[in-house]
Design a protein around this motif. Structure first.
Motif, mmCIF file in Angstrom:
data_model
loop_
_atom_site.group_PDB
_atom_site.id
_atom_site.type_symbol
_atom_site.label_atom_id
_atom_site.label_comp_id
_atom_site.label_asym_id
_atom_site.label_seq_id
_atom_site.Cartn_x
_atom_site.Cartn_y
_atom_site.Cartn_z
ATOM 1 N N ASN A 118 0.782 -1.430 -0.039
ATOM 2 C CA ASN A 118 0.299 -0.063 -0.168
ATOM 3 C C ASN A 118 0.757 1.309 0.122
ATOM 4 O O ASN A 118 0.545 2.275 -0.330
ATOM 5 C CB ASN A 118 -0.813 -0.008 1.339
ATOM 6 C CG ASN A 118 -1.886 -0.482 1.186
ATOM 7 O OD1 ASN A 118 -3.261 -0.724 0.240
ATOM 8 N ND2 ASN A 118 -3.078 -1.212 2.592
ATOM 9 N N SER A 119 2.134 1.226 0.531
ATOM 10 C CA SER A 119 2.838 2.546 0.654
ATOM 11 C C SER A 119 3.400 2.458 -1.034
ATOM 12 O O SER A 119 4.125 1.507 -0.883
ATOM 13 C CB SER A 119 3.566 2.117 1.708
ATOM 14 O OG SER A 119 3.225 2.291 2.787
ATOM 15 N N ASP A 124 3.085 9.484 -3.914
ATOM 16 C CA ASP A 124 2.603 9.168 -2.288
ATOM 17 C C ASP A 124 3.332 10.191 -1.466
ATOM 18 O O ASP A 124 4.322 10.509 -1.701
ATOM 19 C CB ASP A 124 3.044 7.748 -2.022
ATOM 20 C CG ASP A 124 2.041 6.629 -1.727
ATOM 21 O OD1 ASP A 124 0.508 6.759 -1.399
ATOM 22 O OD2 ASP A 124 2.247 5.454 -1.492
ATOM 23 N N VAL A 186 1.537 2.956 4.848
ATOM 24 C CA VAL A 186 -0.140 3.316 4.783
ATOM 25 C C VAL A 186 -0.409 2.526 5.250
ATOM 26 O O VAL A 186 -0.610 1.252 4.524
ATOM 27 C CB VAL A 186 -0.282 3.391 3.453
ATOM 28 C CG1 VAL A 186 -1.690 3.933 2.736
ATOM 29 C CG2 VAL A 186 0.521 4.700 3.113
ATOM 30 N N ASN A 191 -5.441 4.197 4.502
ATOM 31 C CA ASN A 191 -5.633 3.446 2.959
ATOM 32 C C ASN A 191 -7.454 3.607 2.110
ATOM 33 O O ASN A 191 -7.894 4.126 1.607
ATOM 34 C CB ASN A 191 -5.366 2.519 2.283
ATOM 35 C CG ASN A 191 -5.375 2.160 0.462
ATOM 36 O OD1 ASN A 191 -4.660 3.093 0.107
ATOM 37 N ND2 ASN A 191 -5.717 0.854 0.082
ATOM 38 N N ARG A 194 -7.859 7.503 2.569
ATOM 39 C CA ARG A 194 -7.834 8.517 1.450
ATOM 40 C C ARG A 194 -8.689 7.633 -0.429
ATOM 41 O O ARG A 194 -8.344 8.560 -1.184
ATOM 42 C CB ARG A 194 -6.033 7.885 0.742
ATOM 43 C CG ARG A 194 -5.195 8.935 1.702
ATOM 44 C CD ARG A 194 -3.879 8.893 1.310
ATOM 45 N NE ARG A 194 -3.309 7.605 1.007
ATOM 46 C CZ ARG A 194 -2.294 7.566 0.388
ATOM 47 N NH1 ARG A 194 -0.861 8.454 0.932
ATOM 48 N NH2 ARG A 194 -1.345 6.298 0.293
ATOM 49 N N LYS A 195 -8.499 6.671 -0.812
ATOM 50 C CA LYS A 195 -8.903 5.876 -2.242
ATOM 51 C C LYS A 195 -10.404 5.985 -2.013
ATOM 52 O O LYS A 195 -10.882 6.221 -3.272
ATOM 53 C CB LYS A 195 -8.382 4.499 -2.106
ATOM 54 C CG LYS A 195 -6.812 4.457 -3.143
ATOM 55 C CD LYS A 195 -6.303 3.156 -2.931
ATOM 56 C CE LYS A 195 -7.290 2.050 -3.544
ATOM 57 N NZ LYS A 195 -7.004 1.073 -3.863
#
Ligand SMILES: [Zn+2]
Length: 261
Positions: A118-119, A124, A186, A191, A194-195
């Motif tokens: 995820n990072s 990012d 992250v 996540n 943000r998503k």
């Protein structure tokens, strides 16, 4: 057989300069990128237990002259085990010490693939692990492994370990230059926000088996736990009854709410 715990004690007491740490890390990194079965690119997209085994072996050779792995066998009767976990969505790594009837039966290091993967996505935010900036996934993986190695060393030497204690941070700082016990990878929560603009406590609506539901996000891991008020549900601590749904984040629609005055 007589080397424990003095052997462990001598490993815990090791100290490297910033320059040595840099050189040794570079050796570990270049060999990992050369020989890893899966994690062969700086921002790898697949990682499996054999990568962790190799990474641990490299750390053992470069930082501990190969003395760490035999200590694990001496203490538990079997080699250190490795696991890549997709379900670990907030911890970057875990060192597990299993015991049966007071006897140590094994040690395992688990590393979260979801956090690493995820990072370091495009655009990012910068990532720090253990107080140090990381340039890519291999870099972050190495910091997490270093943190878990300190847990392992403490367990072998003192029979317990806690990264919120001064002793842990002293060892982590002398060995690897760590200045902080936490990772800034992250997490699933971040996540989700943000998503999908979804947070814990957020009101959401969703469709399930053709029916429309509205509920509150109670927990976020790989999926979100949504509580939907229902008279036939289970009573929660707020005194109300809810039915629990485990939903993929992409299927939830956040409901905008007017600010409470
Ligand atoms: Zn820890």
């Amino acid at each position: 057989m007589m080397s424990y715990p003095n052997e462990a004690m001598s490993l815990v007491a090791l100290q490297y300069s910033q320059e040595q740490i840099k050189i040794q890390r570079e050796q570990v990194r270049s060999r990992l990128l050369r020989d890893a079965p899966y994690a062969r690119q700086p921002n790898f997209t697949t990682i499996a237990a054999p990568d962790l085994l190799l990474l641990f072996r490299l750390y053992d050779q470069v930082f501990f002259a190969g003395r760490l792995a035999p200590l694990v066998i001496e203490k538990s009767g079997k080699p250190l085990q490795f696991r890549v976990s997709r379900a670990m969505t907030s911890a970057g790594g875990k060192t597990i010490w299993s015991k049966r009837n007071g006897k140590t039966t094994g040690f395992e290091i688990a590393i979260s693939s979801s956090l690493l993967l995820n990072s370091f996505r495009e655009g990012d935010r910068p990532i720090h692990v253990s107080g140090q900036p990381c340039i890519d996934r291999v870099d972050a993986l190495m910091r997490v492994m270093e943190h878990e190695i300190v847990h392992l060393l403490e367990m072998l030497t003192f029979g317990n370990s806690s990264c919120s204690q001064t002793r842990f941070m002293t060892i982590a700082n002398r060995l690897f230059g760590h200045t902080h016990p936490r990772h800034g990878l992250v997490t699933a929560r971040e996540n989700a926000h943000r998503k999908h603009s979804i947070r814990v406590g957020q009101r959401v609506s969703f469709t399930f088996q053709g029916k429309e539901f509205t509920g509150i996000v109670n927990r976020i891991s790989l999926r979100a736990t949504v509580l939907v008020p229902d008279k036939s549900g289970i009573r929660y601590s707020d005194g109300k009854r809810y039915i629990k749904f485990l939903m993929p984040l992409a299927r939830l629609r956040p409901i905008a709410e007017a600010p409470v005055e």
